[in-house]
Design a protein around this motif. Structure first.
Motif, mmCIF file in Angstrom:
data_model
loop_
_atom_site.group_PDB
_atom_site.id
_atom_site.type_symbol
_atom_site.label_atom_id
_atom_site.label_comp_id
_atom_site.label_asym_id
_atom_site.label_seq_id
_atom_site.Cartn_x
_atom_site.Cartn_y
_atom_site.Cartn_z
ATOM 1 N N PRO A 461 10.184 -13.741 1.815
ATOM 2 C CA PRO A 461 10.318 -15.200 1.951
ATOM 3 C C PRO A 461 11.141 -15.789 0.813
ATOM 4 O O PRO A 461 11.108 -15.302 -0.326
ATOM 5 C CB PRO A 461 8.853 -15.686 1.907
ATOM 6 C CG PRO A 461 8.048 -14.501 2.322
ATOM 7 C CD PRO A 461 8.782 -13.303 1.810
ATOM 8 N N ASP A 462 11.887 -16.865 1.120
ATOM 9 C CA ASP A 462 12.782 -17.469 0.124
ATOM 10 C C ASP A 462 12.036 -17.883 -1.138
ATOM 11 O O ASP A 462 12.531 -17.687 -2.263
ATOM 12 C CB ASP A 462 13.479 -18.679 0.742
ATOM 13 C CG ASP A 462 14.492 -18.278 1.811
ATOM 14 O OD1 ASP A 462 14.866 -17.086 1.841
ATOM 15 O OD2 ASP A 462 14.869 -19.139 2.621
ATOM 16 N N ARG A 463 10.837 -18.481 -0.955
ATOM 17 C CA ARG A 463 10.072 -18.915 -2.116
ATOM 18 C C ARG A 463 9.758 -17.750 -3.032
ATOM 19 O O ARG A 463 9.907 -17.823 -4.255
ATOM 20 C CB ARG A 463 8.784 -19.594 -1.664
ATOM 21 C CG ARG A 463 7.904 -20.061 -2.824
ATOM 22 C CD ARG A 463 6.530 -20.458 -2.330
ATOM 23 N NE ARG A 463 5.860 -19.357 -1.647
ATOM 24 C CZ ARG A 463 5.269 -18.347 -2.287
ATOM 25 N NH1 ARG A 463 5.307 -18.281 -3.607
ATOM 26 N NH2 ARG A 463 4.660 -17.401 -1.597
ATOM 27 N N LEU A 464 9.341 -16.628 -2.430
ATOM 28 C CA LEU A 464 9.001 -15.453 -3.215
ATOM 29 C C LEU A 464 10.245 -14.863 -3.866
ATOM 30 O O LEU A 464 10.214 -14.433 -5.032
ATOM 31 C CB LEU A 464 8.312 -14.418 -2.322
ATOM 32 C CG LEU A 464 7.986 -13.061 -2.953
ATOM 33 C CD1 LEU A 464 7.086 -13.252 -4.179
ATOM 34 C CD2 LEU A 464 7.309 -12.145 -1.933
ATOM 35 N N GLN A 465 11.346 -14.845 -3.146
ATOM 36 C CA GLN A 465 12.565 -14.263 -3.691
ATOM 37 C C GLN A 465 13.052 -15.070 -4.895
ATOM 38 O O GLN A 465 13.530 -14.499 -5.888
ATOM 39 C CB GLN A 465 13.652 -14.210 -2.622
ATOM 40 C CG GLN A 465 14.888 -13.437 -3.052
ATOM 41 C CD GLN A 465 14.585 -11.976 -3.363
ATOM 42 O OE1 GLN A 465 14.097 -11.237 -2.520
ATOM 43 N NE2 GLN A 465 14.850 -11.556 -4.607
ATOM 44 N N ARG A 466 12.913 -16.419 -4.833
ATOM 45 C CA ARG A 466 13.330 -17.241 -5.975
ATOM 46 C C ARG A 466 12.486 -16.926 -7.212
ATOM 47 O O ARG A 466 13.003 -16.853 -8.345
ATOM 48 C CB ARG A 466 13.227 -18.726 -5.619
ATOM 49 C CG ARG A 466 14.310 -19.201 -4.665
ATOM 50 C CD ARG A 466 14.347 -20.723 -4.618
ATOM 51 N NE ARG A 466 13.118 -21.278 -4.070
ATOM 52 C CZ ARG A 466 12.919 -21.518 -2.764
ATOM 53 N NH1 ARG A 466 13.883 -21.226 -1.888
ATOM 54 N NH2 ARG A 466 11.788 -22.041 -2.352
ATOM 55 N N ALA A 467 11.171 -16.712 -7.013
ATOM 56 C CA ALA A 467 10.296 -16.394 -8.145
ATOM 57 C C ALA A 467 10.666 -15.038 -8.740
ATOM 58 O O ALA A 467 10.717 -14.874 -9.979
ATOM 59 C CB ALA A 467 8.838 -16.396 -7.680
ATOM 60 N N ILE A 468 10.927 -14.069 -7.890
ATOM 61 C CA ILE A 468 11.314 -12.739 -8.377
ATOM 62 C C ILE A 468 12.632 -12.825 -9.121
ATOM 63 O O ILE A 468 12.823 -12.207 -10.197
ATOM 64 C CB ILE A 468 11.402 -11.747 -7.198
ATOM 65 C CG1 ILE A 468 10.023 -11.551 -6.561
ATOM 66 C CG2 ILE A 468 11.973 -10.414 -7.662
ATOM 67 C CD1 ILE A 468 10.051 -10.748 -5.277
ATOM 68 N N ASP A 469 13.560 -13.593 -8.590
ATOM 69 C CA ASP A 469 14.868 -13.731 -9.253
ATOM 70 C C ASP A 469 14.710 -14.339 -10.647
ATOM 71 O O ASP A 469 15.433 -13.959 -11.587
ATOM 72 C CB ASP A 469 15.788 -14.613 -8.399
ATOM 73 C CG ASP A 469 16.236 -13.913 -7.120
ATOM 74 O OD1 ASP A 469 16.092 -12.669 -7.041
ATOM 75 O OD2 ASP A 469 16.716 -14.608 -6.199
ATOM 76 N N ALA A 470 13.767 -15.268 -10.795
ATOM 77 C CA ALA A 470 13.543 -15.879 -12.110
ATOM 78 C C ALA A 470 13.042 -14.843 -13.106
ATOM 79 O O ALA A 470 13.477 -14.816 -14.281
ATOM 80 C CB ALA A 470 12.546 -17.040 -11.988
ATOM 81 N N GLY A 492 3.927 -18.323 -9.119
ATOM 82 C CA GLY A 492 3.266 -17.983 -7.859
ATOM 83 C C GLY A 492 3.266 -16.497 -7.561
ATOM 84 O O GLY A 492 3.187 -16.083 -6.398
ATOM 85 N N LEU A 493 3.351 -15.686 -8.618
ATOM 86 C CA LEU A 493 3.395 -14.225 -8.438
ATOM 87 C C LEU A 493 2.024 -13.635 -8.767
ATOM 88 O O LEU A 493 1.726 -13.281 -9.909
ATOM 89 C CB LEU A 493 4.480 -13.613 -9.330
ATOM 90 C CG LEU A 493 5.919 -14.007 -8.991
ATOM 91 C CD1 LEU A 493 6.900 -13.393 -9.987
ATOM 92 C CD2 LEU A 493 6.280 -13.576 -7.569
ATOM 93 N N GLY A 494 1.188 -13.504 -7.705
ATOM 94 C CA GLY A 494 -0.079 -12.824 -7.854
ATOM 95 C C GLY A 494 0.074 -11.344 -7.541
ATOM 96 O O GLY A 494 1.191 -10.846 -7.313
ATOM 97 N N PRO A 495 -1.036 -10.606 -7.529
ATOM 98 C CA PRO A 495 -0.956 -9.152 -7.268
ATOM 99 C C PRO A 495 -0.249 -8.811 -5.959
ATOM 100 O O PRO A 495 0.542 -7.855 -5.912
ATOM 101 C CB PRO A 495 -2.425 -8.726 -7.233
ATOM 102 C CG PRO A 495 -3.133 -9.747 -8.074
ATOM 103 C CD PRO A 495 -2.414 -11.044 -7.840
ATOM 104 N N LYS A 496 -0.508 -9.577 -4.885
ATOM 105 C CA LYS A 496 0.114 -9.271 -3.590
ATOM 106 C C LYS A 496 1.622 -9.510 -3.650
ATOM 107 O O LYS A 496 2.423 -8.701 -3.149
ATOM 108 C CB LYS A 496 -0.506 -10.115 -2.493
ATOM 109 C CG LYS A 496 0.059 -9.824 -1.103
ATOM 110 C CD LYS A 496 -0.547 -10.709 -0.035
ATOM 111 C CE LYS A 496 -2.020 -10.378 0.171
ATOM 112 N NZ LYS A 496 -2.582 -11.146 1.330
ATOM 113 N N GLU A 497 2.032 -10.606 -4.279
ATOM 114 C CA GLU A 497 3.450 -10.918 -4.361
ATOM 115 C C GLU A 497 4.183 -9.900 -5.242
ATOM 116 O O GLU A 497 5.307 -9.484 -4.930
ATOM 117 C CB GLU A 497 3.645 -12.332 -4.915
ATOM 118 C CG GLU A 497 3.261 -13.448 -3.957
ATOM 119 C CD GLU A 497 1.758 -13.629 -3.822
ATOM 120 O OE1 GLU A 497 1.320 -14.288 -2.870
ATOM 121 O OE2 GLU A 497 1.007 -13.104 -4.692
ATOM 122 N N ILE A 498 3.532 -9.517 -6.346
ATOM 123 C CA ILE A 498 4.146 -8.488 -7.201
ATOM 124 C C ILE A 498 4.269 -7.177 -6.438
ATOM 125 O O ILE A 498 5.268 -6.468 -6.529
ATOM 126 C CB ILE A 498 3.311 -8.314 -8.494
ATOM 127 C CG1 ILE A 498 3.437 -9.568 -9.370
ATOM 128 C CG2 ILE A 498 3.754 -7.070 -9.257
ATOM 129 C CD1 ILE A 498 2.554 -9.557 -10.599
#
Length: 575
Positions: A461-470, A492-498
């Motif tokens: 998801p775009d939201r997740l990708q922006r957080a990872i990019d940061a 917004g990077l919890g265990p599942k998102e990581i």
């Protein structure tokens, strides 16, 4: 050659005739000799003019002993039907002939006995007319007198011709020896006897009896010890470590993994209409006699629920007997030894339509089409040779499954955008497949399996990708300064998102809540190799420009990968 000797009345001089031919006494019990009536199975053999050996299973003729008669008929490929010249065709003759016809005994010889007491022509004519209506068709007839010896030479010549006409048995067929006697010999243990209809038995062979493994200790055939026996043959088998009470008439010694042990079969009935059958019949196959409850399906098909399991193949022939009315209402061909359940409304009608297309000659293609997916071992137990090991799938079913598989992968990715790659086991369950290996076989070339999951190729998801990019941007500047937990939480990077970022190959998790770029271990090894060796954790932390929180798990990772080595004093060394 083994021949069943059967008569249509009490005896019709049958046993006397067998004695005259072989010089052996087929009646084993004193009671039989006293009453002049065969009660149980008897056995005798002799050499014919051609040099071949003919052996007889002498079966009872009286209606009270029909079960014993049927126990001896099942495995034998040919029959010598004896009718007395002075009595002619009898009701019991019809029952015996019906049994032979139901079992598909196509090779037969008519013997009109006691020709010294009456003109054999009328009895011969009567019997031939009845035989012509069966699968045996037109058979040879011989008139004899066991008392005067008239016709015995003609009978021996006719038996030679009968043997020459028999198809050769398959020595490679799986062994199934129906037991008709079980006894104990002092010093040898349990011995069982039966007629080997197909295959080969050998001393030392491993078989199964009622699902339990047994070993052949010794073999006898025609009164002589042998090391191997080829069908068709009468054989006595000495079993190692088996109690006599563990084996009885109606049991079977079988080759492991080659028969389905079942108490539920679908059959085609030849004889009375299925609707006219009683609710319970006696099923006779081999030496077994088992009560069976009848569930009509079609006009000539039914499902039988047996009182106990039997080792069966699709294509087996058996017969039904109605003990209450003392008659044989028909024979059956086993169509399916592993039939599907009939739970839904209309399932019985659907099954009847399917059975109407089956002829009792099972084939790999037909079974695969009906079952859609089946294991090779299951086919082999049904009596079908599979073309390959493992799970076998119908080609049309494969095409259907591949479409469904792609849909399931896409649906999972849409429902779990942070965790888009479905586990193999989850896909197996959704597709109703018995093994996750089948899922891997069905995957298109665009999908791969990684760590037990199917890589869907779905974008994060775009939201997740922006957080990872940061996070990646910060690590690009300071590659070993892993973001703190509050920074990850703010993004917004919890265990599942990581976990999703790690699966996507964008981050590397070196410990819980500690992430770096995937290239970090190689970069760290290069820096640490430039340090004076060996070095401490503190020196490594300084060289990497990070904290102990990151340095310790990073060194542990490098150690597991072989990039560094921990020394006994706690320091580290780059090889």
């Amino acid at each position: 050659m083994w021949v069943v000797a059967t008569a249509g009345h009490v005896d019709h001089g049958k046993s006397t005739l067998v004695r005259a031919l072989t010089g052996m006494e087929p009646d084993r019990w004193a009671e039989e000799r006293r009453r002049g009536m065969t009660i149980d199975l008897g056995f005798a053999w002799t050499r014919l003019p051609s040099g071949a050996t003919v052996a007889f299973v002498d079966v009872p003729g009286h209606e009270r002993f029909v079960p014993n008669m049927l126990a001896g008929v099942g495995p034998v490929p040919a029959a010598m039907l004896v009718v007395a010249a002075d009595e002619g065709w009898m009701p019991q003759s019809a029952e015996h002939l019906a049994a032979l016809d139901a079992l598909g005994v196509r090779h037969a010889l008519l013997v009109v006995s006691r020709a010294d007491l009456a003109d054999p022509a009328p009895a011969t004519r009567q019997a031939l007319e009845q035989l012509a209506k069966t699968c045996a068709g037109n058979v040879e007839a011989v008139a004899v007198s066991a008392v005067t010896g008239a016709g015995l030479d003609d009978l021996r010549a006719a038996l030679d011709r009968l043997g020459a006409a028999l198809p050769p048995p398959d020595p490679h067929a799986p062994v199934r020896l129906w037991i008709d006697r079980s006894f104990t010999i002092r010093g040898s243990g349990t011995v069982v006897t039966g007629t080997l209809g197909a295959g080969r038995l050998a001393t030392g062979a491993e078989l199964e009896l009622a699902g339990a493994p047994v070993r052949v200790r010794g073999l006898h055939s025609l009164g002589e010890p042998v090391s191997t026996v080829d069908a068709v043959a009468r054989v006595a088998v000495n079993l190692r470590g088996v109690e006599r009470t563990a084996a009885a008439r109606g049991d079977a010694l079988v080759e492991p993994g080659r028969f389905v042990s079942t108490d539920l079969i679908d059959v085609r009935v030849h004889g009375d209409p299925v609707a006219d059958l009683p609710a319970t019949v006696m099923l006779h196959i081999g030496s077994a006699a088992v009560p069976a409850r009848v569930r009509p399906l079609g006009a000539d098909t039914a499902r039988l629920r047996l009182d106990r399991t039997l080792p069966l193949h699709a294509g087996d022939r058996a017969l039904l007997r109605d003990p209450g009315r003392h008659r044989v209402p028909g024979g059956v061909i086993v169509l399916d030894v592993s039939p599907p359940p009939l739970r839904r409304r209309g399932a019985a009608a659907t099954r009847a339509a399917e059975l109407s297309t089956m002829d009792g000659r099972p084939s790999y293609a037909d079974e695969l089409r009906r079952r859609r997916i089946v294991h090779a071992d299951e086919l082999r137990r049904m009596g079908i040779d599979p073309p390959a090991p493992g799970w076998l799938l119908d080609p049309s079913y494969v095409a259907e499954l591949r479409v469904r598989l792609v849909e399931e992968v896409r649906a999972h990715a849409e429902a779990h955008p942070v965790d888009p790659d479905p586990p193999l086991d989850a896909l197996r369950a959704r597709l109703g497949l018995p093994d996750r290996a089948i899922v891997e076989r069905l995957l298109p070339s665009s999908m791969a399996v990684h760590n037990g999951r199917v890589a869907s190729g779905a974008r994060l998801p775009d939201r997740l990708q922006r957080a990872i990019d940061a996070v990646r941007a910060g690590l690009a500047a300071t590659p070993f300064a892993a973001p703190e937990a509050d920074r990850l939480a703010a993004l917004g990077l919890g265990p599942k998102e990581i976990g999703a970022a790690v699966k996507a190959g964008q981050l590397l998790r070196i410990a819980d809540g500690i992430v770096l770029l995937p290239s970090a271990p190689e970069a760290a090894a290069e820096r640490l190799a430039k340090l004076p060796q060996p070095f401490t954790v503190s020196e490594a932390r300084g060289a990497l420009g990070t904290t102990r929180r990151v340095a310790v798990p990073l060194l542990e990772l490098l150690h597991r990968r072989g990039a560094t080595r921990r020394l006994p004093d706690g320091r580290h060394h780059c090889p």
